[in-house]
Design an enzyme around this catalytic site. Sequence first.
Site, PDB file in Angstrom:
ATOM      1  N   ILE A   1      23.663  40.421  14.471  1.00 30.10           N
ATOM      2  CA  ILE A   1      24.748  39.481  14.190  1.00 30.10           C
ATOM      3  C   ILE A   1      26.095  40.047  14.624  1.00 30.10           C
ATOM      4  O   ILE A   1      26.963  39.305  15.098  1.00 30.10           O
ATOM      5  CB  ILE A   1      24.769  39.074  12.696  1.00 30.10           C
ATOM      6  CG1 ILE A   1      25.768  37.938  12.458  1.00 30.10           C
ATOM      7  CG2 ILE A   1      25.070  40.262  11.799  1.00 30.10           C
ATOM      8  CD1 ILE A   1      25.480  36.687  13.234  1.00 30.10           C
TER       9      ILE A   1
ATOM     10  N   GLU B   1      22.425  35.305   5.981  1.00 31.98           N
ATOM     11  CA  GLU B   1      21.852  35.851   4.748  1.00 31.98           C
ATOM     12  C   GLU B   1      21.053  37.117   5.055  1.00 31.98           C
ATOM     13  O   GLU B   1      20.614  37.333   6.171  1.00 31.98           O
ATOM     14  CB  GLU B   1      20.969  34.820   4.045  1.00 31.98           C
ATOM     15  CG  GLU B   1      20.071  33.978   4.936  1.00 31.98           C
ATOM     16  CD  GLU B   1      19.040  34.758   5.709  1.00 31.98           C
ATOM     17  OE1 GLU B   1      18.461  35.703   5.127  1.00 31.98           O
ATOM     18  OE2 GLU B   1      18.799  34.441   6.882  1.00 31.98           O
TER      19      GLU B   1
ATOM     20  N   GLY C   1      17.298  35.494  10.990  1.00 31.03           N
ATOM     21  CA  GLY C   1      18.268  35.290   9.918  1.00 31.03           C
ATOM     22  C   GLY C   1      19.593  35.921  10.286  1.00 31.03           C
ATOM     23  O   GLY C   1      19.968  35.989  11.459  1.00 31.03           O
ATOM     24  N   GLU C   2      20.331  36.367   9.280  1.00 31.27           N
ATOM     25  CA  GLU C   2      21.649  37.001   9.430  1.00 31.27           C
ATOM     26  C   GLU C   2      22.736  36.026   9.881  1.00 31.27           C
ATOM     27  O   GLU C   2      23.903  36.384   9.936  1.00 31.27           O
ATOM     28  CB  GLU C   2      21.612  38.176  10.429  1.00 31.27           C
ATOM     29  CG  GLU C   2      20.638  39.274  10.087  1.00 31.27           C
ATOM     30  CD  GLU C   2      20.628  40.390  11.135  1.00 31.27           C
ATOM     31  OE1 GLU C   2      21.498  40.393  12.043  1.00 31.27           O
ATOM     32  OE2 GLU C   2      19.739  41.258  11.059  1.00 31.27           O
ATOM     33  N   GLY C   3      22.360  34.801  10.267  1.00 29.87           N
ATOM     34  CA  GLY C   3      23.311  33.880  10.876  1.00 29.87           C
ATOM     35  C   GLY C   3      23.320  33.963  12.388  1.00 29.87           C
ATOM     36  O   GLY C   3      24.211  33.402  13.040  1.00 29.87           O
TER      37      GLY C   3
END
Length: 342
Positions: free
Chosen positions: A92, A170, A310-312
Amino acid sequence: MLDTQYSQYIQHRIDQKTKPLGALGLLEKVAHQLALIQSQGKETAVEHIELNKPRIIIFAGDHGIADEGVSIAPSAVTQQMVLNFLSGGAAINCFCAVNNVEITVVDTGILLPVESDSDMLISQRLGTRTNNFANEAAMSLETVERGIELGTELVSRTISNGTNIIMFGEMGIGNTSSASAILSALANRTADECVGLGTGINNEQLARKVAVVKQGIARCINPDAKEVLSQVGGYEIVQMVGGFLGAYENRTPVLVDGFIVSVAAYVATLIEPSCRDYMIFAHRSEESGHKILLELLDAEPLLDLGLRLGEGTGAALAMPIIRAAAEFYNNMASFASAGVTV
């Protein structure tokens, strides 16, 4: 609900660009949505879409359900990844750096708190981690309410500091189990439909994951969104729900990431249906439950890259598309101004 009084004008402005009708596909829908959002409360429709200080907020939280062996990684990895975010070493960070997106990391309740004076880190701890929802409620209803409040307030502060497009990410070992359970309970879908491979578990772990999700949702007799969050939710998911509501209250679009963020988005729409109007869906995740969510939310994602990190990350990767949509709306010539006759 969005005031659509300028919708026809905005569409006409898009249609008069030097291109065949609809030739820019989803970009046209994004431009229309952004222009309509930014025209709310104004005397005329906006002629120029502004994208100011884009920021991703990564909510991190640990889960008691991780004790059930539903992930390939131990809970300690949540803290390790938070440190990785803060030091700039995660995926990210790379995608935000190349796309000029700022990062905030929120400790919503991780097992091993992070000691850091980084400006990127905010502590909004609701506990050490959630309870193991295979055996008991993940958290109290009071904690759910507090988490939603904290998420709403954080997003409101972020917007008041000049951000007008926001993303959520997240991090939390076990959070795909929580997200799958929330989806199953609220959408009345089976655990088998909603549970996916998460971090890359094997078939034996997948069967275990389905079993513990079934245990959790067996207590979700009341289909109320907040009650389900209490039974099987996560601290980071609860605060993201509040974040979506905060964006809605401040008339600010959210570029929605993958499965877990989309679960929070879905819950937010059950609490306040009109917040759906402010959501733009970045990508289609490889998680099996994400297809269900996209259908429930009538969403057409911008990207399909096979992501399941994930992580955005998907949201950050979609940011250039958002910028391109704004750019053509702002600066592409009309047939009249270019002297093009059709």
